[in-house]
Enzyme design. Structure first.
Site, short mmCIF file in Angstrom:
data_model
loop_
_atom_site.label_atom_id
_atom_site.label_comp_id
_atom_site.label_asym_id
_atom_site.label_seq_id
_atom_site.Cartn_x
_atom_site.Cartn_y
_atom_site.Cartn_z
N ASP A 12 57.03 23.68 76.04
CA ASP A 12 57.54 22.63 75.17
C ASP A 12 57.08 21.30 75.78
O ASP A 12 56.65 21.26 76.94
CB ASP A 12 59.07 22.71 75.12
CG ASP A 12 59.69 21.56 74.36
OD1 ASP A 12 59.28 21.32 73.22
OD2 ASP A 12 60.57 20.88 74.94
N ASP A 14 58.44 17.42 74.82
CA ASP A 14 59.47 16.40 75.02
C ASP A 14 60.69 17.00 75.71
O ASP A 14 61.26 17.99 75.23
CB ASP A 14 59.89 15.79 73.69
CG ASP A 14 58.76 15.00 73.04
OD1 ASP A 14 57.85 14.57 73.77
OD2 ASP A 14 58.80 14.81 71.81
#
Length: 217
Positions: A12, A14
């Site tokens: 991932d 952010d």
């Protein structure tokens, strides 16, 4: 994990590799002000839902397409002018991974991810699965399954690095090993939990290079 097989890491972005929390709060705050809404209330909804769902809850009388266009303009401006920082250990980790052994799986859009990586000096992988690449986003397993397919990897040979419940659910649903980072408490379901990305770095590198991939140790 099966000995002798290539291992892959799916990140991932952010909250995992890049600290964008203050940027997200600022963007949603500006958006809320434009629509005459309470910034804190809007942000609390935005934390739990995808943008279109947020609009339905906080601005149901507004055209959701117009709301989304405004949000995208604010996000693009923030990528150009905002202050971004990579989490400690992110650069060392990404530079330490074999080029074709990792990818990014994000609910954001590729051009913004590239802009943020450029701003923070992080290397960009050959594969980014973004919001435009899938019809079903996290917590659906579709984004992570697509990343594995495009890497030529079996889900069981993939390690997912996440910070949020929706991403953890997505990785688990894809049948992958999921480790959580950058949170004081473990997200439900993760196989391993690290308070910081820095703490996880040697373990992630060992996952890829180790002969047996002892992912759940």
């Amino acid at each position: 994990m099966r000995p002798g097989r290539t291992k892959y890491v799916l990140f991932d972005v952010d909250g995992t590799l890049i600290d964008a929390l203050s940027n997200q709060r600022k963007v949603w705050g500006t958006w809320a002000e434009l629509y005459g809404l309470d910034a804190d209330e809007v942000y609390q909804v935005a934390l739990r839902t995808r943008p279109m769902e947020t609009f339905a809850q906080v601005a149901a009388e507004r055209d959701p397409r117009e709301c989304l266009t405004t949000l995208h303009e604010l996000e693009d401006e923030d990528v150009r002018t905002g202050v971004y920082a990579a989490f400690d250990g992110a650069s060392e980790l990404l530079h330490g991974l074999p080029l074709k052994s990792w990818a990014l799986v994000t609910s954001n859009y590729e051009h913004r991810v590239r802009g943020r990586f450029l701003r923070t000096g992080l290397p960009v992988p050959g594969l980014i699965v973004d919001a435009a690449a899938v019809e079903e986003g996290k917590p659906s397993p579709v984004p992570y399954l697509l990343a594995a397919e495009q890497l030529g990897a079996e889900p069981g040979d993939c390690l997912v690095i996440e910070d949020a419940p929706s991403g953890v659910q997505s990785g688990l649903g894809a049948g992958m090993t999921v480790w959580g980072v950058n949170a004081a408490a473990a997200v439900e379901g993760v196989h391993r939990h690290f308070v910081s990305l820095r703490e996880a770095v040697p373990h992630i590198l060992a996952f890829v290079s180790g002969p047996h991939g002892n992912a759940a140790a």
